[in-house]
Design an enzyme around this catalytic site. Structure first.
Site, PDB file in Angstrom:
ATOM      1  N   SER A  58       0.850  -1.193   0.000  1.00  0.00           N
ATOM      2  CA  SER A  58       0.000   0.000   0.000  1.00  0.00           C
ATOM      3  C   SER A  58       0.888   1.246   0.000  1.00  0.00           C
ATOM      4  O   SER A  58       2.113   1.167   0.026  1.00  0.00           O
ATOM      5  CB  SER A  58      -0.924  -0.007   1.216  1.00  0.00           C
ATOM      6  OG  SER A  58      -0.157   0.070   2.412  1.00  0.00           O
ATOM      7  N   HIS A  60       0.676   3.543  -2.460  1.00  0.00           N
ATOM      8  CA  HIS A  60       0.813   4.021  -3.834  1.00  0.00           C
ATOM      9  C   HIS A  60      -0.550   4.271  -4.482  1.00  0.00           C
ATOM     10  O   HIS A  60      -0.668   4.265  -5.701  1.00  0.00           O
ATOM     11  CB  HIS A  60       1.577   2.990  -4.664  1.00  0.00           C
ATOM     12  CG  HIS A  60       2.961   2.718  -4.184  1.00  0.00           C
ATOM     13  ND1 HIS A  60       3.944   3.681  -4.195  1.00  0.00           N
ATOM     14  CD2 HIS A  60       3.530   1.597  -3.659  1.00  0.00           C
ATOM     15  CE1 HIS A  60       5.067   3.164  -3.707  1.00  0.00           C
ATOM     16  NE2 HIS A  60       4.841   1.900  -3.369  1.00  0.00           N
ATOM     17  N   HIS A 222      10.172   3.928  -4.238  1.00  0.00           N
ATOM     18  CA  HIS A 222      10.434   3.864  -2.804  1.00  0.00           C
ATOM     19  C   HIS A 222      11.669   4.692  -2.448  1.00  0.00           C
ATOM     20  O   HIS A 222      12.311   4.447  -1.430  1.00  0.00           O
ATOM     21  CB  HIS A 222      10.626   2.411  -2.353  1.00  0.00           C
ATOM     22  CG  HIS A 222       9.469   1.533  -2.684  1.00  0.00           C
ATOM     23  ND1 HIS A 222       9.555   0.482  -3.569  1.00  0.00           N
ATOM     24  CD2 HIS A 222       8.188   1.582  -2.276  1.00  0.00           C
ATOM     25  CE1 HIS A 222       8.378  -0.101  -3.686  1.00  0.00           C
ATOM     26  NE2 HIS A 222       7.530   0.552  -2.917  1.00  0.00           N
TER      27      HIS A 222
END
Length: 338
Positions: A58, A60, A222
């Site tokens: 999760s 995104h 990320h």
């Protein structure tokens, strides 16, 4: 309660479960929870059609669960923030999706996702579940012509969901879907640019450091490093540089048909995204290419990161047909078809 003062959250440990609860309440005609952090269609597809499943962390949103619906995904397995779901949860989803036609599991090339998918598929095969994997590795920040295994999965997966979902609804077999998807993944490339990083919503930590006035082309979703930091330049100059790099990877010929999507990653305004798209489109036209499918949208975000991802592909005629002419009903991708 959270002591993080930059986001509207409650207990950081409950972010994923609470966001999914809100999501399925808002779009209850399309999606529902079928297990812990497993999102499925409210109306399953017809018997005899291959199920399309994906997995990922999760944080995104709307990816990846925002694309569960008719003509797209059948199931999304959600991990914690920026983390892969465990193999057991993926296996549970495969059990829920078990059907005679089989399951195509679409996996973004991140080590945790790949490990969970591999382990879940091994468990599935032992119990008679028919499943095959398709790996997405569209990020070219590892370098032009870098081996596919070294390239991460980015937002180029979302148009793939549309292609596979439409082909599945049409009745294509598991092997046919794998072939259709492989042709797409071999001819799609994505490049990201960031001018401000984000914070991790569970602990407030800054994902990466980008000084004011500096941008980085190739930053991962990320905060992974890309092609190096440089002074921020104009929208036009940024678009031209990114189109050039994507063309070096894809090597289109004059007259080729191109898909172009600009994906906003969080805090970049649609004003900026439209300006970038304008120049990228014109640059492709000037090089002799024909843009046949395009979108400007936030399809995969990175919290409050400022920047965008540029997705280019050289779609085959069937890909164009599935993208442009087939209907889809997912909360974050609706198409009426032609």
């Amino acid at each position: 309660m959270s002591n993080i003062k930059t986001k509207f959250i409650n207990d950081p440990e409950n972010i994923t479960s609470e966001l999914l609860e809100g999501y399925v309440l808002a779009y209850r005609d399309y999606v529902k929870l079928a297990g812990e952090n497993i999102v499925v269609r409210v109306k399953p597809k017809k018997e005899g059609q291959v199920a399309i499943v994906t997995l990922g962390g999760s944080g995104h949103e709307p990816a990846l669960s925002g694309f569960v619906g008719r003509g797209m995904l059948d199931c999304s397995v959600v991990g914690d923030v920026f983390a892969a779901p465990g193999a057991q949860r993926v296996f549970q989803a495969l059990q829920l999706m078990k059907c005679e036609a089989g399951i195509l599991l679409v996996v973004l090339n991140h080590s945790g996702d790949v490990m969970s998918a591999n382990m879940a598929c091994q468990l599935a095969e032992r119990t008679g579940i028919k499943v095959k994997q398709l790996l997405v590795h569209d990020d070219i920040s590892a370098g032009i012509n870098a081996p596919a295994d070294n390239r991460r999965g980015l937002s180029g997966c979302v148009p793939l969901f549309k292609i596979l979902g439409a082909a599945s609804e049409e009745g294509k077999s598991l092997d046919e879907l794998l072939e259709i998807g492989t042709r797409y993944t071999n001819k799609v490339a994505t490049l990201a640019v960031a001018m401000r990083s984000c914070t991790h919503p569970q602990n407030g930590a800054v994902i990466s450091d980008l000084p004011e006035g500096i941008m980085e082309i190739g930053m991962g979703q990320h905060g992974e490093g890309g092609g190096g930091q440089k002074p921020l330049v104009s929208a036009d100059d940024t678009a031209v540089e990114m189109v050039d790099l994507l063309c070096k990877q894809l090597k289109p010929a004059v007259g080729d048909k191109v898909m172009l999507i600009i994906n906003g990653v969080g805090s970049t305004t649609h004003m900026e995204l439209n300006i970038v798209f304008r120049k990228a489109y014109k640059e492709l036209e000037e090089r002799g290419f024909q843009v046949v499918f395009s979108r400007i949208q936030e399809i995969l975000t990175v919290q409050e990161q400022a920047g965008f991802q540029m997705i280019m592909a050289l779609p085959d005629e069937d890909h164009i047909d599935y993208l442009d002419n087939k209907p889809a009903e997912a909360p974050y991708w609706t198409a009426f078809g032609k």
